[in-house]
Motif scaffolding. Structure first.
Motif, mmCIF file in Angstrom:
data_model
loop_
_atom_site.group_PDB
_atom_site.id
_atom_site.type_symbol
_atom_site.label_atom_id
_atom_site.label_comp_id
_atom_site.label_asym_id
_atom_site.label_seq_id
_atom_site.Cartn_x
_atom_site.Cartn_y
_atom_site.Cartn_z
ATOM 1 N N GLU A 230 0.803 -1.222 0.000
ATOM 2 C CA GLU A 230 0.000 0.000 0.000
ATOM 3 C C GLU A 230 0.837 1.274 0.000
ATOM 4 O O GLU A 230 0.335 2.350 -0.284
ATOM 5 N N LEU A 231 2.120 1.182 0.289
ATOM 6 C CA LEU A 231 2.981 2.357 0.284
ATOM 7 C C LEU A 231 3.508 2.708 -1.104
ATOM 8 O O LEU A 231 3.999 3.810 -1.323
ATOM 9 N N ASP A 232 3.412 1.770 -2.030
ATOM 10 C CA ASP A 232 3.927 2.002 -3.380
ATOM 11 C C ASP A 232 3.025 2.982 -4.137
ATOM 12 O O ASP A 232 1.814 2.999 -3.940
ATOM 13 N N PRO A 233 3.620 3.788 -5.025
ATOM 14 C CA PRO A 233 2.791 4.687 -5.841
ATOM 15 C C PRO A 233 1.982 3.884 -6.856
ATOM 16 O O PRO A 233 2.339 2.767 -7.212
ATOM 17 N N ALA A 234 0.885 4.468 -7.322
ATOM 18 C CA ALA A 234 0.034 3.802 -8.310
ATOM 19 C C ALA A 234 0.761 3.743 -9.647
ATOM 20 O O ALA A 234 1.449 4.697 -10.028
ATOM 21 N N PRO A 235 0.623 2.644 -10.387
ATOM 22 C CA PRO A 235 1.242 2.556 -11.716
ATOM 23 C C PRO A 235 0.664 3.614 -12.652
ATOM 24 O O PRO A 235 -0.529 3.902 -12.619
ATOM 25 N N ILE A 236 1.507 4.184 -13.485
ATOM 26 C CA ILE A 236 1.089 5.259 -14.378
ATOM 27 C C ILE A 236 0.032 4.779 -15.369
ATOM 28 O O ILE A 236 -0.842 5.542 -15.764
ATOM 29 N N GLY A 237 0.080 3.514 -15.763
ATOM 30 C CA GLY A 237 -0.902 2.983 -16.706
ATOM 31 C C GLY A 237 -2.314 3.014 -16.151
ATOM 32 O O GLY A 237 -3.270 3.318 -16.860
ATOM 33 N N SER A 238 -2.467 2.717 -14.874
ATOM 34 C CA SER A 238 -3.805 2.731 -14.289
ATOM 35 C C SER A 238 -4.328 4.158 -14.142
ATOM 36 O O SER A 238 -5.522 4.412 -14.276
ATOM 37 N N ILE A 239 -3.453 5.093 -13.903
ATOM 38 C CA ILE A 239 -3.865 6.496 -13.786
ATOM 39 C C ILE A 239 -4.220 7.051 -15.163
ATOM 40 O O ILE A 239 -5.252 7.692 -15.342
ATOM 41 N N LEU A 240 -3.372 6.802 -16.171
ATOM 42 C CA LEU A 240 -3.622 7.334 -17.507
ATOM 43 C C LEU A 240 -4.839 6.709 -18.158
ATOM 44 O O LEU A 240 -5.548 7.378 -18.906
ATOM 45 N N GLY A 241 -5.082 5.431 -17.896
ATOM 46 C CA GLY A 241 -6.238 4.767 -18.500
ATOM 47 C C GLY A 241 -7.537 5.442 -18.136
ATOM 48 O O GLY A 241 -8.385 5.700 -18.992
ATOM 49 N N ALA B 290 -7.776 8.554 -16.783
ATOM 50 C CA ALA B 290 -7.702 9.986 -17.098
ATOM 51 C C ALA B 290 -7.975 10.245 -18.575
ATOM 52 O O ALA B 290 -8.602 11.247 -18.917
ATOM 53 N N MET B 291 -7.515 9.366 -19.462
ATOM 54 C CA MET B 291 -7.753 9.558 -20.889
ATOM 55 C C MET B 291 -9.238 9.539 -21.200
ATOM 56 O O MET B 291 -9.718 10.342 -22.001
ATOM 57 N N ALA B 292 -9.974 8.635 -20.591
ATOM 58 C CA ALA B 292 -11.415 8.573 -20.817
ATOM 59 C C ALA B 292 -12.113 9.799 -20.241
ATOM 60 O O ALA B 292 -13.008 10.367 -20.870
ATOM 61 N N THR C 134 -10.482 -2.091 -36.630
ATOM 62 C CA THR C 134 -11.305 -2.253 -35.436
ATOM 63 C C THR C 134 -10.584 -3.056 -34.361
ATOM 64 O O THR C 134 -10.747 -2.795 -33.171
ATOM 65 N N ARG C 135 -9.771 -4.018 -34.777
ATOM 66 C CA ARG C 135 -9.017 -4.823 -33.816
ATOM 67 C C ARG C 135 -7.930 -3.986 -33.129
ATOM 68 O O ARG C 135 -7.650 -4.166 -31.949
ATOM 69 N N GLU C 136 -7.333 -3.042 -33.847
ATOM 70 C CA GLU C 136 -6.228 -2.252 -33.309
ATOM 71 C C GLU C 136 -6.676 -0.990 -32.568
ATOM 72 O O GLU C 136 -5.994 -0.530 -31.665
ATOM 73 N N LEU C 137 -7.813 -0.422 -32.988
ATOM 74 C CA LEU C 137 -8.263 0.858 -32.452
ATOM 75 C C LEU C 137 -9.650 0.716 -31.839
ATOM 76 O O LEU C 137 -10.305 -0.308 -32.033
ATOM 77 N N PRO C 138 -10.126 1.717 -31.101
ATOM 78 C CA PRO C 138 -11.454 1.630 -30.495
ATOM 79 C C PRO C 138 -12.548 1.405 -31.538
ATOM 80 O O PRO C 138 -12.500 1.967 -32.627
ATOM 81 N N ALA C 139 -13.530 0.596 -31.179
ATOM 82 C CA ALA C 139 -14.633 0.308 -32.086
ATOM 83 C C ALA C 139 -15.421 1.583 -32.358
ATOM 84 O O ALA C 139 -15.604 2.413 -31.482
ATOM 85 N N GLY C 140 -15.862 1.743 -33.586
ATOM 86 C CA GLY C 140 -16.644 2.906 -33.965
ATOM 87 C C GLY C 140 -15.832 4.076 -34.459
ATOM 88 O O GLY C 140 -16.399 5.049 -34.948
ATOM 89 N N LEU C 141 -14.512 4.012 -34.346
ATOM 90 C CA LEU C 141 -13.680 5.115 -34.836
ATOM 91 C C LEU C 141 -13.788 5.208 -36.359
ATOM 92 O O LEU C 141 -13.976 6.280 -36.912
ATOM 93 N N VAL C 142 -13.693 4.059 -37.046
ATOM 94 C CA VAL C 142 -13.829 4.004 -38.496
ATOM 95 C C VAL C 142 -15.028 3.114 -38.799
ATOM 96 O O VAL C 142 -15.035 1.935 -38.458
ATOM 97 N N THR C 143 -16.042 3.696 -39.448
ATOM 98 C CA THR C 143 -17.233 2.925 -39.805
ATOM 99 C C THR C 143 -17.360 2.711 -41.304
ATOM 100 O O THR C 143 -18.036 1.793 -41.744
#
Length: 148
Positions: free
Chosen positions: A30-41, A43-45, A109-118
């Motif tokens: 519990e003393l360790d800082p949070a991983p940057i990936g979990s914070i950015l994931g 925050a980006m949304a 669609t497999r590489e990027l979020p669904a719905g970006l290119v229709t």
């Protein structure tokens, strides 16, 4: 530190000590800082960055998204309201890529979020236009002996 100086601090703020009395070790706790990936994931949304970053990845890393074979023969031109415009190097490749549209869309669609290119619009190479420029003739048919 003396016992009097740490007595007023909560256990989580004491330097290097765990609640059980030991020091923080090599394993996560519990003393360790949070991983940057979990914070950015998250925050980006929240900030609305998912679509712009996916758009930039599609345009900037075209070869890694659709594959080197396809990227060698065409380039993305624009992405507006889910419609991706792609310019092929020749009319033959434009026809071939039109036949491969479902496979290309599946890769995107497999590489990027669904719905970006229709929708995928594939065009051939553009031809030079003689309608604009310093040698164009307005209001007339223009010079007809250009090609001998």
């Amino acid at each position: 530190m003396s016992a009097g100086r740490t007595a007023g601090r909560p256990a989580r703020l004491r330097r290097g000590r765990r609640a059980g009395g030991g020091y923080s070790g090599a394993r996560p706790d519990e003393l360790d800082p949070a991983p940057i990936g979990s914070i950015l994931g998250s925050a980006m949304a929240e900030l609305g960055w998912v679509a712009p970053l996916a758009h930039a990845r599609l345009m900037g890393q075209w070869a890694s998204v659709v594959g080197a074979d396809i990227a060698a023969r065409c380039q993305p031109v624009s992405l507006v309201d889910g419609e991706l415009r792609v310019a092929a190097e020749s009319t033959a490749w434009a026809t071939q890529l039109r036949l491969m549209t479902p496979q290309i869309l599946a890769r995107i669609t497999r590489e990027l979020p669904a719905g970006l290119v229709t929708k995928l619009v594939i065009t051939g190479p553009s031809v030079p236009s003689w309608k604009h420029g310093p040698w164009s003739m307005h209001g007339g048919r223009g010079v007809r002996d250009t090609y001998g």
